[in-house]
Write a protein that holds these residues in place. Structure first.
Motif, short mmCIF file in Angstrom:
data_model
loop_
_atom_site.label_atom_id
_atom_site.label_comp_id
_atom_site.label_asym_id
_atom_site.label_seq_id
_atom_site.Cartn_x
_atom_site.Cartn_y
_atom_site.Cartn_z
N PHE A 168 0.83 -1.21 0.00
CA PHE A 168 0.00 0.00 0.00
C PHE A 168 0.86 1.26 0.00
N GLY A 169 2.00 1.22 0.71
CA GLY A 169 2.89 2.37 0.71
C GLY A 169 3.48 2.63 -0.67
N LEU A 170 3.88 1.56 -1.37
CA LEU A 170 4.41 1.71 -2.72
C LEU A 170 3.33 2.20 -3.69
N TRP A 171 2.10 1.74 -3.50
CA TRP A 171 1.01 2.17 -4.39
C TRP A 171 0.83 3.68 -4.33
N TRP A 172 0.98 4.25 -3.12
CA TRP A 172 0.82 5.70 -2.95
C TRP A 172 2.16 6.42 -3.05
N ALA A 173 3.21 5.69 -3.47
CA ALA A 173 4.54 6.28 -3.71
C ALA A 173 5.08 7.00 -2.47
N LYS A 174 4.93 6.39 -1.30
CA LYS A 174 5.45 6.97 -0.07
C LYS A 174 6.93 6.62 0.08
N ARG A 175 7.72 7.61 0.47
CA ARG A 175 9.17 7.39 0.57
C ARG A 175 9.50 6.40 1.68
N TRP A 176 8.77 6.42 2.79
CA TRP A 176 9.04 5.47 3.86
C TRP A 176 8.81 4.04 3.38
N ALA A 177 7.84 3.85 2.47
CA ALA A 177 7.59 2.51 1.94
C ALA A 177 8.75 2.04 1.07
N GLU A 178 9.39 2.97 0.38
CA GLU A 178 10.54 2.61 -0.43
C GLU A 178 11.69 2.15 0.44
N TYR A 179 11.93 2.87 1.55
CA TYR A 179 12.97 2.44 2.50
C TYR A 179 12.62 1.07 3.07
N LEU A 180 11.37 0.90 3.48
CA LEU A 180 10.93 -0.38 4.07
C LEU A 180 11.10 -1.52 3.07
N THR A 181 10.75 -1.27 1.83
CA THR A 181 10.87 -2.31 0.80
C THR A 181 12.33 -2.71 0.59
N VAL A 182 13.21 -1.73 0.50
CA VAL A 182 14.64 -2.02 0.28
C VAL A 182 15.20 -2.82 1.45
N VAL A 183 14.93 -2.37 2.68
CA VAL A 183 15.50 -3.04 3.86
C VAL A 183 14.93 -4.44 4.02
N ALA A 184 13.59 -4.57 3.93
CA ALA A 184 12.96 -5.87 4.14
C ALA A 184 13.35 -6.86 3.04
N THR A 185 13.35 -6.40 1.80
CA THR A 185 13.68 -7.29 0.69
C THR A 185 15.14 -7.72 0.74
N ALA A 186 16.04 -6.77 1.02
CA ALA A 186 17.46 -7.10 1.09
C ALA A 186 17.75 -8.06 2.24
N ALA A 187 16.99 -7.96 3.33
CA ALA A 187 17.22 -8.83 4.48
C ALA A 187 16.92 -10.29 4.15
N PHE A 188 15.99 -10.53 3.22
CA PHE A 188 15.62 -11.91 2.88
C PHE A 188 16.38 -12.46 1.68
#
Length: 272
Positions: A168-188
């Motif tokens: 939902f954060g990426l859908w609304w182009a929120k910058r915090w969602a971009e950080y969350l996506t990078v950190v969470a995806t890189a962790a896995f």
């Protein structure tokens, strides 16, 4: 054939027009036609009939996503849909684990009964159920403690919530969602690489490739963690993407305004 993202978006969502207080800019963005006044769209540059959507100083004009920004938004929303769908599937998996933990004995009996009934068919096709890795994994799952399965279900649910929030954060182009996506995806990513060392499949390779590309694209394209100038450079790029900002900074004349439409005269009524 290149996609005109500006006109494509305006065709779907409509034009965005704005009246700046500065007279020389207002003249460049306005024209009179036989159908009424038209204002130049800040996104695609075409002239749109009707009243403008806003007015004020040029430096307060709305930041309208154009060109690459629209393409980036399209990609982010593709990733958002993928994250939300994945989150929903993980929620279902968490529910299945929780359900399984509350009825292990009944499911063990059902599995053993079905396995016994299926054994003649497996023997006919020369498949050894007694040494099947799939059957062995299922039977081991029946021996897990209930508390362990509850922890697994809770972990899956937490992971699913992260994926859905990301989506939902990426859908609304929120910058915090971009950080969350990078950190969470890189962790896995290390876990996904480890899974490939255990067993290679096209699905695992595709998932890993998609996640690596998503991390690199968002990390570099959105200038996260101070890369390529960081947030300040990203915001400056967004501001410069506005057609009005481009005209102000470049000092170039806009595209030629449309010629006024000819007024068609109605034929005189016949005399009685």
């Amino acid at each position: 054939m290149a996609i005109d993202w500006d006109r494509r978006h305006c065709a779907r969502k409509g034009h965005i027009t704005y009246v700046p207080d500065e007279q020389h800019l207002r003249r460049n963005l306005h024209a009179d036609t036989a159908l009424g006044p038209v204002w130049r769209c800040l996104r695609c540059g075409d002239f749109a009939l009707g009243e403008p959507h806003g007015s004020g100083p040029a430096d307060q004009a709305p930041v309208v996503p154009r060109g690459r920004a629209l393409r980036d938004l399209f990609i982010l929303r593709f990733l958002a849909i993928e994250r939300i769908l994945r989150g929903v599937l993980i929620v279902l998996a968490a529910w299945a684990v929780w359900k399984f933990s509350n009825s292990q004995d009944a499911m063990r009996k059902l599995f053993d009964d079905d396995l016994t009934a299926f054994k003649p068919v497996a023997d006919h096709f020369h498949y050894d159920l007694d040494h099947s890795p799939v059957v062995d994994s299922i039977q081991k799952a029946f021996d897990y403690k209930k508390s362990t399965l509850h922890m697994v279900a809770a972990a899956l649910l937490g992971y699913a919530l992260i994926e859905i929030v990301e989506g939902f954060g990426l859908w609304w182009a929120k910058r915090w969602a971009e950080y969350l996506t990078v950190v969470a995806t890189a962790a896995f990513l290390p876990l996904e690489v480890y899974e490939l060392t255990e067993k290679v499949s096209y699905f695992k390779i595709g998932t890993l490739a998609l996640n690596v590309l998503a991390v690199l694209y968002i990390l570099l394209g959105k200038r996260l963690f101070g890369l390529r100038g960081g947030a300040a450079a990203f915001e400056a790029e967004r501001r410069s993407a506005s057609l009005l900002e481009v005209e102000v900074s470049a000092g170039e004349p806009p595209a030629t305004a449309p010629e006024p439409l000819p007024v068609r005269k109605r034929p005189a009524a016949d005399s009685v």
